[in-house]
Design an enzyme around this catalytic site. Structure first.
Site, PDB file in Angstrom:
ATOM      1  CB  VAL A  68     -11.504 -16.580   1.338  1.00  0.00           C
ATOM      2  CG1 VAL A  68     -11.372 -16.100  -0.091  1.00  0.00           C
ATOM      3  CG2 VAL A  68     -11.016 -15.545   2.329  1.00  0.00           C
ATOM      4  CB  SER A 143       3.069  -9.860   4.379  1.00  0.00           C
ATOM      5  OG  SER A 143       3.560  -8.602   4.828  1.00  0.00           O
ATOM      6  CE1 TYR A 156      -1.767  -8.431   6.303  1.00  0.00           C
ATOM      7  CE2 TYR A 156       0.593  -8.115   6.615  1.00  0.00           C
ATOM      8  CZ  TYR A 156      -0.500  -8.210   5.775  1.00  0.00           C
ATOM      9  OH  TYR A 156      -0.336  -8.090   4.416  1.00  0.00           O
ATOM     10  CB  ALA A 158       0.578 -14.561  13.955  1.00  0.00           C
ATOM     11  CE  LYS A 160      -0.854 -11.613   4.571  1.00  0.00           C
ATOM     12  NZ  LYS A 160      -1.613 -12.077   3.387  1.00  0.00           N
ATOM     13  CB  ILE A 189       1.932  -3.313  -2.876  1.00  0.00           C
ATOM     14  CG1 ILE A 189       2.997  -4.427  -2.737  1.00  0.00           C
ATOM     15  CG2 ILE A 189       1.455  -3.186  -4.321  1.00  0.00           C
ATOM     16  CD1 ILE A 189       4.247  -4.254  -3.561  1.00  0.00           C
TER      17      ILE A 189
HETATM   18  N1  LIG Z   1      -0.536  -3.836  -0.180  1.00  0.00           N
HETATM   19  C1  LIG Z   1       0.555  -4.257   0.442  1.00  0.00           C
HETATM   20  O1  LIG Z   1       1.451  -3.448   0.783  1.00  0.00           O
HETATM   21  C2  LIG Z   1       0.741  -5.710   0.761  1.00  0.00           C
HETATM   22  C3  LIG Z   1       2.001  -6.128   1.215  1.00  0.00           C
HETATM   23  C4  LIG Z   1       2.197  -7.470   1.540  1.00  0.00           C
HETATM   24  C5  LIG Z   1       1.167  -8.388   1.373  1.00  0.00           C
HETATM   25  N2  LIG Z   1      -0.051  -7.956   0.934  1.00  0.00           N
HETATM   26  C6  LIG Z   1      -1.096  -8.976   0.794  1.00  0.00           C
HETATM   27  O2  LIG Z   1      -1.562  -9.003  -0.533  1.00  0.00           O
HETATM   28  C7  LIG Z   1      -2.943  -9.404  -0.546  1.00  0.00           C
HETATM   29  C8  LIG Z   1      -3.754  -8.380  -1.311  1.00  0.00           C
HETATM   30  O3  LIG Z   1      -3.628  -7.137  -0.647  1.00  0.00           O
HETATM   31  P1  LIG Z   1      -4.016  -5.751  -1.314  1.00  0.00           P
HETATM   32  O4  LIG Z   1      -3.030  -4.764  -0.837  1.00  0.00           O
HETATM   33  O5  LIG Z   1      -4.299  -5.916  -2.747  1.00  0.00           O
HETATM   34  O6  LIG Z   1      -5.362  -5.487  -0.463  1.00  0.00           O
HETATM   35  P2  LIG Z   1      -6.788  -4.939  -0.924  1.00  0.00           P
HETATM   36  O7  LIG Z   1      -7.519  -4.608   0.331  1.00  0.00           O
HETATM   37  O8  LIG Z   1      -6.573  -3.866  -1.909  1.00  0.00           O
HETATM   38  O9  LIG Z   1      -7.417  -6.225  -1.605  1.00  0.00           O
HETATM   39  C9  LIG Z   1      -7.777  -7.364  -0.840  1.00  0.00           C
HETATM   40  C10 LIG Z   1      -8.986  -8.009  -1.469  1.00  0.00           C
HETATM   41  O10 LIG Z   1      -9.337  -9.134  -0.669  1.00  0.00           O
HETATM   42  C11 LIG Z   1     -10.742  -9.123  -0.506  1.00  0.00           C
HETATM   43  N3  LIG Z   1     -11.099  -9.805   0.744  1.00  0.00           N
HETATM   44  C12 LIG Z   1     -10.759  -9.447   2.002  1.00  0.00           C
HETATM   45  N4  LIG Z   1     -11.304 -10.304   2.879  1.00  0.00           N
HETATM   46  C13 LIG Z   1     -11.997 -11.211   2.155  1.00  0.00           C
HETATM   47  C14 LIG Z   1     -12.778 -12.334   2.507  1.00  0.00           C
HETATM   48  N5  LIG Z   1     -12.964 -12.710   3.786  1.00  0.00           N
HETATM   49  N6  LIG Z   1     -13.355 -13.064   1.505  1.00  0.00           N
HETATM   50  C15 LIG Z   1     -13.192 -12.704   0.225  1.00  0.00           C
HETATM   51  N7  LIG Z   1     -12.470 -11.634  -0.171  1.00  0.00           N
HETATM   52  C16 LIG Z   1     -11.877 -10.901   0.787  1.00  0.00           C
HETATM   53  C17 LIG Z   1     -11.119  -7.654  -0.469  1.00  0.00           C
HETATM   54  O11 LIG Z   1     -12.508  -7.464  -0.755  1.00  0.00           O
HETATM   55  C18 LIG Z   1     -10.195  -7.073  -1.515  1.00  0.00           C
HETATM   56  O12 LIG Z   1     -10.771  -7.070  -2.794  1.00  0.00           O
HETATM   57  C19 LIG Z   1      -3.354  -9.550   0.918  1.00  0.00           C
HETATM   58  O13 LIG Z   1      -3.262 -10.908   1.300  1.00  0.00           O
HETATM   59  C20 LIG Z   1      -2.318  -8.721   1.644  1.00  0.00           C
HETATM   60  O14 LIG Z   1      -2.149  -9.141   2.980  1.00  0.00           O
HETATM   61  C21 LIG Z   1      -0.283  -6.641   0.621  1.00  0.00           C
END
Ligand SMILES: NC(=O)c1ccc[n+]([C@@H]2O[C@H](COP(=O)([O-])OP(=O)(O)OC[C@H]3O[C@@H](n4cnc5c(N)ncnc54)[C@H](O)[C@@H]3O)[C@@H](O)[C@H]2O)c1
Length: 254
Positions: A68, A143, A156, A158, A160, A189
């Site tokens: 991305v 987040s 992280y 900053a 978000k 999550i």
């Molecule tokens: N899991 C949590 O507790 C939580 C809480 C708040 C926010 N989030 C946010 O939710 C989103 C998803 O998180 P998740 O927990 O499912 O994480 P995850 O690591 O399980 O999934 C993230 C996905 O993003 C992809 N990715 C990462 N960098 C990339 C890049 N440069 N280009 C393309 N793809 C890329 C990864 O390959 C992965 O498939 C994130 O933005 C995370 O910050 C997660």
């Protein structure tokens, strides 16, 4: 009003981070709601797994293996959608380091993926929606870190916080064209991201989060996917510039 407001039949959604966790659950649910789903991620194997899940349930998926942070690659993939109704910019990475030990390269990497990656997705989606006069929906992933702060969360949090600002700013700029832009700020999550912590740290944090949440548990990817579906669909037709918090009720854990 009826449940048809959640129906995405005939619509096209683009989901970044779709290879796993919240992105995969969201892609699968949007497809179940009837959308053709374009799944983008840098993890090509994970993307195939998501596409198989969607197709097994009778849905339609396209995959784009890309990073991305590569604006041209992302723009090219978005342009393959004949019409784009929904952008869900979910890809992100975790990084934790104390302020005094944070290096420039840590900050740059996290801002590149978690902020610029979302910015590029929003720009490409909004451009295409405006050009084709589509009254679309853009969903970004912030987040709970934005509300709480917390040790180690400088980079992280900053990034978000910048996503929240982007969401509100873009919502104000494109609302007159019927395009809606909203953010989701999930609590803890259970996904590959949180499972990457070492087991003891994870059990400790999960226990703490569950105790702090009025609902008494941490979240599952589907808890967030349902929020994505709500914001992507006409069910949220009068909602823009908002932050939705699927977090079990956690307010200020620190
Ligand atoms: N899991 C949590 O507790 C939580 C809480 C708040 C926010 N989030 C946010 O939710 C989103 C998803 O998180 P998740 O927990 O499912 O994480 P995850 O690591 O399980 O999934 C993230 C996905 O993003 C992809 N990715 C990462 N960098 C990339 C890049 N440069 N280009 C393309 N793809 C890329 C990864 O390959 C992965 O498939 C994130 O933005 C995370 O910050 C997660």
């Amino acid at each position: 009003m009826s449940l048809t407001a959640y129906d995405l039949t005939g619509r096209t959604a683009f989901v970044t981070g779709a290879a796993g966790g919240i992105g995969r659950a969201s892609a699968v649910l949007l497809a179940e709601a009837g959308a053709t789903v374009h799944c983008a991620d840098r993890d090509a194997d994970g993307l195939r797994g998501t596409a198989e899940l969607i197709e097994k349930r009778g849905g339609t998926a396209r995959t784009h293996a890309l990073d991305v942070t590569d604006r041209a690659a992302l723009a090219g993939a978005v342009r393959t959608c004949e019409r784009l109704d929904v952008m869900a910019a979910i890809a992100g990475i975790m990084h934790s380091s104390p302020v005094l030990e944070t290096r420039d390269e840590d900050l740059d990497r996290v801002l590149d993926v978690n902020f610029k990656g979302v910015l590029y997705a929003c720009q490409e989606a909004a451009r295409q929606m405006l050009a084709r006069e589509v009254r679309g929906s853009i969903v970004t992933m912030a987040s709970g870190a934005v509300d709480t702060g917390g040790p180690g969360l400088l980079c992280y949090g900053a990034a978000k916080a910048a996503v929240v600002q982007l969401t509100k700013t873009l919502a104000a700029e494109v609302g007159r064209h019927g395009i809606r832009v909203n953010a989701i700020a999930p609590g803890w999550i259970r996904t590959p991201m949180t499972e990457r912590h070492d087991q003891r740290a994870q059990a400790h944090t999960e226990g703490m989060m569950a105790r702090m949440a009025p609902l008494g548990r941490v979240g599952e990817p589907d808890d967030v996917a349902h929020a994505v579906l709500y914001l992507a669909s006409d069910a949220s037709a009068f909602t823009t510039g908002q932050i939705l918090r699927p977090n079990g009720g956690v307010a200020m854990p620190w």
